[in-house]
Design a protein around this motif. Structure first.
Motif: not given
Length: 255
Positions: A2-9, A56-64
């Motif tokens: 699965l693509p990475k997204i920001a982790r809450i922890q 959101v911006i972190t998740s966008l960077s990670l998922l790309l």
């Protein structure tokens, strides 16, 4: 995998900064659902307006991620200086980088970024509140949207129009009370097609994640749907033949 997204922890936080919640998760899920299109889109500049915690911006960077070999330049803005600091910390904890700017929407960036941003993501203050709560100090400013929750959204859309490139995409979180169809009609007049990427109901609200993109056919159709009646006062009226439901572009999944 699965693509990475920001982790809450790994998220940073501050008492005066909005933590990731249902609307944040819905926006990131919409980006995940559209990920293959985003990678094919090959954005050069990605921007978040109102970055809050940076989820959101972190998740966008990670998922790309590494699958997009061309890379992208990331920019995030927020009027809250605490949010700017928290976003920077969140990005750093995930090994990501973005230019994070303390400003109101995109003030001071509009000339530099004019018609050059390929992806804009926005989770705006959309909750209907008394008008006096809009832009107030403290964390309430992160959700206070005034009458119909539209006060800030209606300021953001013209700015986004000036920033988006010819191939630019805008992802926007809205509430049913914001009248998403009316928003799409307004953007349609500017030449944008739109579709719902994700719709999600929670115990408290019904969320719609909208995607807008410039579309020459939409602009032509919009122009044809306006009939100018040259009356004494020069008032223009919309043709009665116009059907607002023609704006939903559900067939083309490449945008």
């Amino acid at each position: 995998m699965l693509p990475k997204i920001a982790r809450i922890q790994l998220m940073s936080s501050h008492p005066q900064v909005y933590d990731p919640c249902d609307d944040s998760f819905a926006l990131v899920d919409a980006l995940l659902a559209d990920r293959s299109n985003l990678i094919k889109h090959r954005p050069s500049i990605c921007m978040e307006i109102g970055c809050g915690s940076g989820y959101v911006i972190t998740s966008l960077s990670l998922l790309l991620g590494k699958e997009y070999s061309g890379g992208a330049y990331y920019i995030a803005t927020d009027i809250n200086p605490h949010a700017v600091a928290v976003t920077r910390e969140t990005l750093e904890s995930h090994g990501c980088h973005a230019e994070v700017v303390n400003t109101d929407i995109a003030l001071g960036l509009e000339k530099r970024l004019a018609r050059s941003v390929d992806v804009i993501v926005v989770n705006p203050p959309y909750v209907p509140t008394p008008e006096e709560e809009v832009g107030c100090s403290g964390i309430a400013a992160a959700w206070a949207g005034g009458e119909n929750g539209r006060r800030v959204i209606d300021r953001i859309l013209p700015v986004a129009d000036g920033l988006l490139s010819d191939k630019g995409w805008l992802y926007l979180v809205t509430l049913a009370a914001n009248n998403p169809l009316e928003l799409c009609l307004e953007m349609r007049k500017k030449g944008y097609a739109s579709r719902i990427i994700l719709q999600r109901s929670t115990e408290e609200e019904s969320l719609h994640i909208l995607k807008f993109w410039r579309d020459s056919d939409t602009l032509i159709e919009a122009n044809e749907c306006v009939t100018v009646n040259k009356t004494g006062n020069g008032v223009a009226s919309e043709s009665a033949a116009f059907s607002p439901f023609s704006i939903w572009r559900r067939g083309n999944r490449n945008v």
